[in-house]
Design a protein around this motif. Sequence first.
Motif, mmCIF file in Angstrom:
data_model
loop_
_atom_site.group_PDB
_atom_site.id
_atom_site.type_symbol
_atom_site.label_atom_id
_atom_site.label_comp_id
_atom_site.label_asym_id
_atom_site.label_seq_id
_atom_site.Cartn_x
_atom_site.Cartn_y
_atom_site.Cartn_z
ATOM 1 N N LEU A 136 0.827 -1.200 0.000
ATOM 2 C CA LEU A 136 0.000 0.000 0.000
ATOM 3 C C LEU A 136 0.865 1.256 0.000
ATOM 4 O O LEU A 136 0.596 2.211 -0.756
ATOM 5 N N MET A 137 1.900 1.270 0.810
ATOM 6 C CA MET A 137 2.798 2.433 0.847
ATOM 7 C C MET A 137 3.495 2.615 -0.497
ATOM 8 O O MET A 137 3.687 3.743 -0.967
ATOM 9 N N ARG A 138 3.857 1.517 -1.134
ATOM 10 C CA ARG A 138 4.469 1.604 -2.463
ATOM 11 C C ARG A 138 3.469 2.156 -3.479
ATOM 12 O O ARG A 138 3.826 2.951 -4.353
ATOM 13 N N SER A 139 2.195 1.762 -3.343
ATOM 14 C CA SER A 139 1.161 2.249 -4.254
ATOM 15 C C SER A 139 0.916 3.739 -4.078
ATOM 16 O O SER A 139 0.660 4.454 -5.055
ATOM 17 N N ILE A 140 0.994 4.215 -2.848
ATOM 18 C CA ILE A 140 0.840 5.658 -2.604
ATOM 19 C C ILE A 140 1.983 6.411 -3.269
ATOM 20 O O ILE A 140 1.787 7.479 -3.870
ATOM 21 N N GLY A 141 3.197 5.849 -3.187
ATOM 22 C CA GLY A 141 4.330 6.456 -3.882
ATOM 23 C C GLY A 141 4.114 6.485 -5.384
ATOM 24 O O GLY A 141 4.414 7.479 -6.054
ATOM 25 N N LEU A 142 3.547 5.402 -5.914
ATOM 26 C CA LEU A 142 3.246 5.339 -7.344
ATOM 27 C C LEU A 142 2.215 6.384 -7.745
ATOM 28 O O LEU A 142 2.258 6.930 -8.847
ATOM 29 N N ALA A 143 1.266 6.666 -6.843
ATOM 30 C CA ALA A 143 0.228 7.656 -7.149
ATOM 31 C C ALA A 143 0.812 9.061 -7.225
ATOM 32 O O ALA A 143 0.374 9.889 -8.029
ATOM 33 N N ILE A 144 1.793 9.344 -6.385
ATOM 34 C CA ILE A 144 2.430 10.662 -6.376
ATOM 35 C C ILE A 144 3.365 10.824 -7.568
ATOM 36 O O ILE A 144 3.453 11.902 -8.174
ATOM 37 N N SER A 145 4.034 9.750 -7.925
ATOM 38 C CA SER A 145 5.132 9.821 -8.881
ATOM 39 C C SER A 145 4.809 10.444 -10.236
ATOM 40 O O SER A 145 5.582 11.275 -10.718
ATOM 41 N N PRO A 146 3.682 10.099 -10.889
ATOM 42 C CA PRO A 146 3.443 10.689 -12.217
ATOM 43 C C PRO A 146 3.419 12.205 -12.213
ATOM 44 O O PRO A 146 3.977 12.846 -13.108
#
Length: 545
Positions: free
Chosen positions: A405-415
Amino acid sequence: MIKKNQTLILILFMLGIFMGAIDTGIVSPVRGLIQNSFKVDQNIGTWMITLYTLIYAISMPIVSKLGDKYGYKKAYVFGIATFGIGSLLCGISNFYGTFGFFLTARAIQALGAGGIMPIANAVIGNSFPEEKRGSALGLVGMIYGVGNILGPTLGSSIIDMAGSSNWGWVFFINVPISLIILILSTSLKNTKASTERPMDILGAIVLGGVIGSLMYALTNLDFFNFTESIKSTDVYPYLIIFVLLTPLLISIENRAKDPVLNVKYFKNKEMLVILIISFIVGIGMMGMIFVPQFSENVLRLKSGSGGYLITLLALFSGISAPISGKLIDKKSARFVLLLGFTFTICGTLFLGLIATESLTFISIFIGLALMGLGVGFTMGAPLNYLVLKTVSKEESASGLATMSLMRSIGLAISPSVMIGFIVEASKTLQTKLMDAVQSSLGATTSGMPINPTNTNTDVFKSLQNADITTIVDMLKAALESILPSQIKPMIINAIDSVSNTIIDTFQSVINYGYRNMFIAAAIIALAGLIATLFLNRKCEKPKVS
């Protein structure tokens, strides 16, 4: 039971991991085709990605807790079956559905996907003795990394074979894989991980609201225009909901007998560091998505052909991922993460500082090789290993889901962060192109300025969709619609004579954006390396209770 069936377990769960991994990127090449087939604009079309990301992030901790409680086989079978049904419906919508039907199918698909990865990692990790756990998780990391990277290339290949009007086959490919997994799973026994405590239903509902509101706000937030972006009704109301629901969630989970999200994870130093590293890895992963476009700009390739260079990342990631597992068994997960972040820093800096200047294939090859090795060392095995070593066996799946989940939140911010560097560089494109053309054609135009006063005209917005092979034609089309009639024929006819200047200028401007993006990726990797230094050097097992 598990020791006798370790090979079957690896095959069974790695098939699911590969299927889930490729699906994260396989939709990218067909997004435009899907939008056009349903006759929806880009703003509406992005929901095929946004909705999937939201449901996936919400379902991970909930389905994983169900796995801890009712058994991993049941949760995994539920995830695979749901994912397969969603994939089938997505494919059918190509021929018989509406966009609303397609989005519903994507939501079903994402619900199933959320139960695949954490469950698979938990079962594989707990099926092997500790001295072999790293090697097993290394194979998982290889499958996940290769699948994740190859997703876009596989999507393009399917479209090449099936035809652009048959994009549904991108989803149909998941159906036979799902059926094979379901058939193989009949030979597995269901293993319960926790005691019979009541399911934390209220916590699951509130957690869904917390994750959904945060992910949606971050997806729509423009970090390069933060002040204006945060005022958007697609951002600030959802941040307010997140802020209001978070303390409520903490209160509910602190009182729950079997919390769906153990808030004590965030109080344990070792687990907190693992979660921070996962978040950083998520942000850094998005840099891989821009490799095809970057390669096309550097090597002056036709749009779409750069996607095959992503296989270099997959190749070197596939080499380092299994090695990372063996190094974990011999050294430590901390050592592997430090090694991975070091490779990533070197690779991203090489791409940003060397490849953008040398403009050669060999420079891109070296950069992608280093970056691929870094991805293989950081993405899978070490973080999964550390979570399984830190949390109790009864909470294996939910602990891994929290990390994901924490990795997914990072993915959401990244773009928003990564694409921002390209957008910022592109803001100077019109002026620099006009200056370059004016300078080259100064004698031809007898000193008459060709850069019109209405430089903010909408016709130049088309240049945002240009690539290095189309910029000359698109610039000619833009100029033709705005130039004064007395110089229009002269300028349009002369543009071809300065095409190299135009291409060089376009390449330089866009490469400057990529340069800054890869430098930012290196800084993010450096933050990950620094965070890794705070991990327990002795890898002792802290108690999270």
